[in-house]
Design a protein around this motif. Structure first.
Motif, short mmCIF file in Angstrom:
data_model
loop_
_atom_site.label_atom_id
_atom_site.label_comp_id
_atom_site.label_asym_id
_atom_site.label_seq_id
_atom_site.Cartn_x
_atom_site.Cartn_y
_atom_site.Cartn_z
N SER A 71 0.83 -1.20 0.00
CA SER A 71 0.00 0.00 0.00
C SER A 71 0.86 1.26 0.00
N ALA A 72 0.53 2.19 -0.88
CA ALA A 72 1.23 3.47 -0.92
C ALA A 72 0.85 4.36 0.26
N VAL A 73 -0.18 3.96 0.99
CA VAL A 73 -0.63 4.73 2.15
C VAL A 73 0.37 4.61 3.31
N PHE A 74 1.08 3.47 3.35
CA PHE A 74 2.00 3.20 4.46
C PHE A 74 3.45 3.28 3.98
N LYS A 75 4.36 3.55 4.92
CA LYS A 75 5.78 3.62 4.59
C LYS A 75 6.44 2.29 4.96
N THR A 76 6.57 1.43 3.97
CA THR A 76 7.09 0.08 4.23
C THR A 76 8.39 -0.21 3.50
N HIS A 77 8.83 0.69 2.66
CA HIS A 77 10.08 0.52 1.92
C HIS A 77 10.04 -0.68 0.97
N VAL A 78 8.85 -1.05 0.51
CA VAL A 78 8.74 -2.14 -0.45
C VAL A 78 9.26 -1.66 -1.81
N GLU A 79 9.79 -2.59 -2.59
CA GLU A 79 10.27 -2.24 -3.94
C GLU A 79 9.09 -1.86 -4.82
N ASN A 80 9.27 -0.83 -5.63
CA ASN A 80 8.22 -0.37 -6.54
C ASN A 80 8.64 -0.57 -7.99
N TYR A 81 7.80 -1.20 -8.77
CA TYR A 81 8.00 -1.25 -10.22
C TYR A 81 6.66 -1.49 -10.90
N GLU A 82 6.56 -0.99 -12.13
CA GLU A 82 5.28 -1.01 -12.84
C GLU A 82 4.89 -2.41 -13.30
N LEU A 83 5.79 -3.10 -14.00
CA LEU A 83 5.49 -4.46 -14.44
C LEU A 83 6.81 -5.19 -14.70
N ILE A 84 6.86 -6.43 -14.28
CA ILE A 84 8.05 -7.24 -14.50
C ILE A 84 8.29 -7.41 -15.99
N ASP A 85 9.55 -7.52 -16.40
CA ASP A 85 9.83 -7.67 -17.82
C ASP A 85 9.52 -9.10 -18.27
N ALA A 86 9.27 -9.26 -19.56
CA ALA A 86 8.83 -10.54 -20.11
C ALA A 86 9.85 -11.65 -19.87
N HIS A 87 11.13 -11.37 -20.13
CA HIS A 87 12.15 -12.41 -20.01
C HIS A 87 12.23 -12.96 -18.59
N THR A 88 12.28 -12.08 -17.59
CA THR A 88 12.39 -12.51 -16.20
C THR A 88 11.18 -13.34 -15.80
N CYS A 89 9.99 -12.87 -16.18
CA CYS A 89 8.76 -13.57 -15.81
C CYS A 89 8.68 -14.95 -16.44
N ILE A 90 8.95 -15.02 -17.72
CA ILE A 90 8.83 -16.29 -18.44
C ILE A 90 9.88 -17.29 -17.96
N GLU A 91 11.10 -16.85 -17.75
CA GLU A 91 12.15 -17.75 -17.27
C GLU A 91 11.82 -18.29 -15.88
N LEU A 92 11.23 -17.47 -15.03
CA LEU A 92 10.84 -17.93 -13.70
C LEU A 92 9.76 -19.01 -13.80
N ALA A 93 8.81 -18.80 -14.69
CA ALA A 93 7.76 -19.80 -14.88
C ALA A 93 8.34 -21.12 -15.37
N LEU A 94 9.25 -21.05 -16.34
CA LEU A 94 9.83 -22.26 -16.90
C LEU A 94 10.67 -23.00 -15.86
N LYS A 95 11.37 -22.27 -15.01
CA LYS A 95 12.18 -22.89 -13.96
C LYS A 95 11.27 -23.64 -12.97
N ASN A 96 10.16 -23.04 -12.61
CA ASN A 96 9.23 -23.71 -11.70
C ASN A 96 8.63 -24.96 -12.35
N ALA A 97 8.39 -24.88 -13.65
CA ALA A 97 7.88 -26.06 -14.36
C ALA A 97 8.89 -27.20 -14.30
#
Length: 317
Positions: A71-97
């Motif tokens: 939540s942006a309402v609280f100060k938690t120092h969580v990492e912020n990014y708009e959307l994960i990139d395709a390569h990172t996301c797809i490789e993570l899925a394939l590794k779990n498979a």
């Protein structure tokens, strides 16, 4: 009493709220846990369902859910990014498979993912589906039927939307959306033909009655995959000083969920590191599914270690 209610469940009947409350008050806790495990074995078999998640969009959430680091309402120092990139996301899925994980879920922060980002996730999903038979899931906030249909057409077959707590307790946890909003999303997902995963968090100050009412509400919605999260208090959130649940409170909650949902997948989810000493007992009390690997904003457990534990407990995937 426990034996009578166990027989009732095994005969195909449902226990009601009063009966669940009576079970919660029993002094024979070990008998309760054993009975819940027997219900799981007889109604579900020794099958264990696994899924992994990717934090596909992080932080910047407009909602004020008191437990949430994103939540942006609280100060938690969580990492912020708009959307994960395709390569990172797809490789993570394939590794779990490769590890044998059966489901992979895209999880995004925010009240609802934008149409632009839904298009990108749909593209990621199509690429993953071309390269692996892994089932795909999504948790992207309060979406409508049109948006959910697009996800389903891209190969995402299950939608996740936690109710979090009971109808009575939820308004004190979040004021920027309602449980009715969540239920509308769940029903929309079911309407377009998606399976639904929905559960909650225990340890946020709710009562035993609230946990039972959450379980009963999920039963009314015919939910068959139920994540049971244990609150991991995040510094900076309003629940950072929440009192930890006792081992018996956690195990009793799991057992009650099993009595109320004899055929569902009850899933280890957030907060697992807090109950590592209880994992085997929790499985014995009715758990038969898990989110494996790392969680969203807190560490989870490593996938291969999880797979070993599952097999060691006498389950097959």
């Amino acid at each position: 009493m426990i034996e009578a209610f166990k027989r009732k469940v095994l005969s195909g009947e449902w226990i009601n709220r009063d009966e669940a409350l009576r079970l919660s008050e029993t002094s024979d806790k070990e008998v309760l846990y054993q009975a819940a495990g027997e219900i799981r074995d007889k109604m579900c078999g020794r099958h264990f369902d696994t899924c992994s998640i990717v934090n596909a969009r992080s932080g910047r959430c407009s909602e004020n859910c008191k437990w949430c680091a994103q939540s942006a309402v609280f100060k938690t120092h969580v990492e912020n990014y708009e959307l994960i990139d395709a390569h990172t996301c797809i490789e993570l899925a394939l590794k779990n498979a490769e590890y044998g994980v059966s489901k992979f879920s895209f999880v995004t922060s925010g009240k609802a993912l934008s149409d632009r980002n839904i298009d990108k996730i749909c593209d990621y999903a199509r690429q993953i589906r071309k390269r692996t038979p892994m089932h795909l899931c999504a948790s992207m906030g309060l979406l409508n039927e049109v948006q959910l249909s697009r996800l389903k057409e891209a190969g995402i077959s299950r939608y996740h939307c936690n109710l979090e707590s009971s109808p009575r307790f939820f308004p004190g946890l979040c004021s920027t959306h309602t449980m009715e909003d969540k239920i509308a999303t769940i029903r929309a997902a079911q309407t377009v033909g998606m399976d639904v995963c929905s559960g909650g968090i225990i340890g946020m100050g709710e009562t035993t009655e609230d946990r039972i009412d959450l379980a009963l509400t999920l039963r009314e919605l015919h939910i068959k995959s139920i994540p049971i999260n244990i609150l991991n208090p995040i510094p900076g959130t309003p629940l950072e000083n929440a009192t930890a649940l006792s081992d018996d409170e956690i195990l009793t909650s799991i057992a009650l969920f099993r009595f109320i949902h004899p055929c569902a997948y009850l899933r280890f989810a957030g907060g697992r590191l807090l109950i590592q000493h209880l994992e085997r007992r929790a499985i014995d009390a009715g758990i038969n599914a898990a989110i494996v690997g790392d969680m969203l904003t807190t560490l989870g457990s490593k996938v291969l270690e999880d797979m070993h534990k599952i097999k060691e407990a006498g389950f097959h995937l």
